[in-house]
Motif scaffolding. Sequence first.
Motif, PDB file in Angstrom:
ATOM      1  N   LEU A  16      62.329 -54.278 -19.867  1.00 11.99           N
ATOM      2  CA  LEU A  16      61.614 -53.235 -19.085  1.00 11.99           C
ATOM      3  C   LEU A  16      60.967 -51.934 -19.576  1.00 11.99           C
ATOM      4  O   LEU A  16      59.968 -51.430 -19.059  1.00 11.99           O
ATOM      5  N   SER A  17      61.170 -51.589 -20.850  1.00 11.06           N
ATOM      6  CA  SER A  17      60.882 -50.447 -21.449  1.00 11.06           C
ATOM      7  C   SER A  17      59.779 -50.818 -22.391  1.00 11.06           C
ATOM      8  O   SER A  17      59.230 -50.057 -23.295  1.00 11.06           O
ATOM      9  N   SER A  18      59.351 -52.133 -22.452  1.00 14.45           N
ATOM     10  CA  SER A  18      58.512 -52.716 -23.429  1.00 14.45           C
ATOM     11  C   SER A  18      56.817 -52.425 -23.101  1.00 14.45           C
ATOM     12  O   SER A  18      56.565 -52.203 -21.971  1.00 14.45           O
ATOM     13  N   GLU A  19      56.082 -52.249 -24.101  1.00 10.75           N
ATOM     14  CA  GLU A  19      54.746 -52.253 -23.760  1.00 10.75           C
ATOM     15  C   GLU A  19      53.914 -53.437 -23.540  1.00 10.75           C
ATOM     16  O   GLU A  19      54.568 -54.616 -24.243  1.00 10.75           O
ATOM     17  N   GLN A  20      53.041 -53.514 -22.973  1.00 13.37           N
ATOM     18  CA  GLN A  20      52.283 -54.685 -22.707  1.00 13.37           C
ATOM     19  C   GLN A  20      51.440 -55.434 -23.876  1.00 13.37           C
ATOM     20  O   GLN A  20      51.434 -56.582 -24.013  1.00 13.37           O
ATOM     21  N   LYS A  21      51.212 -54.638 -25.048  1.00  9.77           N
ATOM     22  CA  LYS A  21      50.695 -55.335 -26.079  1.00  9.77           C
ATOM     23  C   LYS A  21      51.656 -56.090 -27.065  1.00  9.77           C
ATOM     24  O   LYS A  21      51.218 -56.636 -27.979  1.00  9.77           O
TER      25      LYS A  21
END
Length: 437
Positions: A16-21
């Motif tokens: 949930l807190s991760s980035e799209q990259k």
Amino acid sequence: MQHYGPFVENAERILLSSEQKFRHYILCLDITDFRSFNHFYGFEAGSNFLLEIQEYLENLSQILLVRRFYSDCFLCLASSPAGLGDKELLAECRKYFSAFLTSRQEAYPACTLKIACGVCTVEKKSPRSSISSSLADAIDGANAARKESKKRGSHSPVLFDQDMSVRLSAQYAQEHANALALHENRFCFYLQPKVSLTTGKIVGAEALARQKSPDGKIIPPDIFLPLMEANGSVVELDRMICAQVCAFLSQRLKNHLPAVPTSVNLSRIHIQNPSSADRFHGIAEHYGIPPRLLEFELTETILLQEFSGAKQLIDRLRALGHPVSIDDFGSGYAGMNIWQELTFDILKLDKNFLSQDPERSLRNEILIPHLIQIGRRLHTRILCEGVEDLSQCLYLKKLGCFLAQGYYFSPPVPPDIFYTYYENHSKLIPCGAYPKD
Ligand code: C2E
Ligand code: CA
Ligand code: CA
């Protein structure tokens, strides 16, 4: 998902807190043949080795979360740059493990250390609330890919793909159909005759399980049996078939109709339960079936895997009065100990004894008379399966094998059709010259 415990909650939080990259994926791994590791180095060394793996995984920068969830199985959540392709991803996973295994191989030279690993990408679905279902799918996928990696034996990480997904869905559907069929009593048995080549008469029958689909289609065992063996429900199936056979025979006996000795097949799982023989005997007793009318078949491969358990089961069944056959003899690699240590009633030669291959057939011509000789001296009858034409009957008779089963006489058919056939052919089925021999 329950047994993955806090792994799922923590993984969800990270996702949930991760980035799209980043591309996130689940790794599911286990050590191949960890039993032999424990055997060589002891349980304590085994536990330490698992801790070493855990520590190693936790220290890899790509791995965000690790949990040992079952015996020597680990689940990891990992991430790589979003642009990383499948090939590169697998190469990266391979790198983690080969570095670790190479470093540890010297400390444990008695075992060839290998890791089976499945990889599955956590698909980014929207809205964000569906993270938990993406995660559940990825865990299932990685676990399936781990099994595939083990099956392939190559021990390269395997990526869960579309093909695997289709196969898995079909497997789940069949497993569900099997469970439902058990629940709804939609299994039945067909009978295939066993024929004396000396008299041309039917002297027995083998009961073979069939599943009836809700629309009445008849499904053969190769569709449902492997899955039932894998999940253990074959135990219930075997009991159900045995009870149906006994109920059917009991009805015939009550109506003073002929009833031939009928064999049922037993899965290897019964060996693990010391009360199996008594339970099957109990079914026969319940229906008032004389034990000599209810025979049991155990395949040769069972003997290879669990010899002493199989011996106990065979001895007990015979002590209770049930004849026992060793099935599919010659399809595996059973050794002389079958003859040295077991007493049984019928040896069923696998159909490959009738092979057309010239090299094989030459060897079989040498082997069969000797098997028959041994059988005769040890009071064991020999039956050949898979007889499909008259020339095979003549061939077997020439070699001294006088019991046969196969499509030449009849395929497995519903029990009432079997007995119609039995009554019409009670005198003779053409299988060579009569009655001189
Ligand atoms: P099996 O016990 O070796 O049974 C013989 C199989 O060979 C049967 O397949 C039968 O239809 C087939 N067969 C018979 N005669 C011929 C022939 O002349 N040529 C050829 N090519 N094949 C022939 P089926 O009915 O599909 O059963 C397959 C296997 O499934 C059985 O092999 C047995 O191992 C297992 N099985 C069947 N019913 C049960 C059951 O109730 N419980 C358990 N545990 N296993 C069962
Ligand atoms: Ca059989
Ligand atoms: Ca067989």
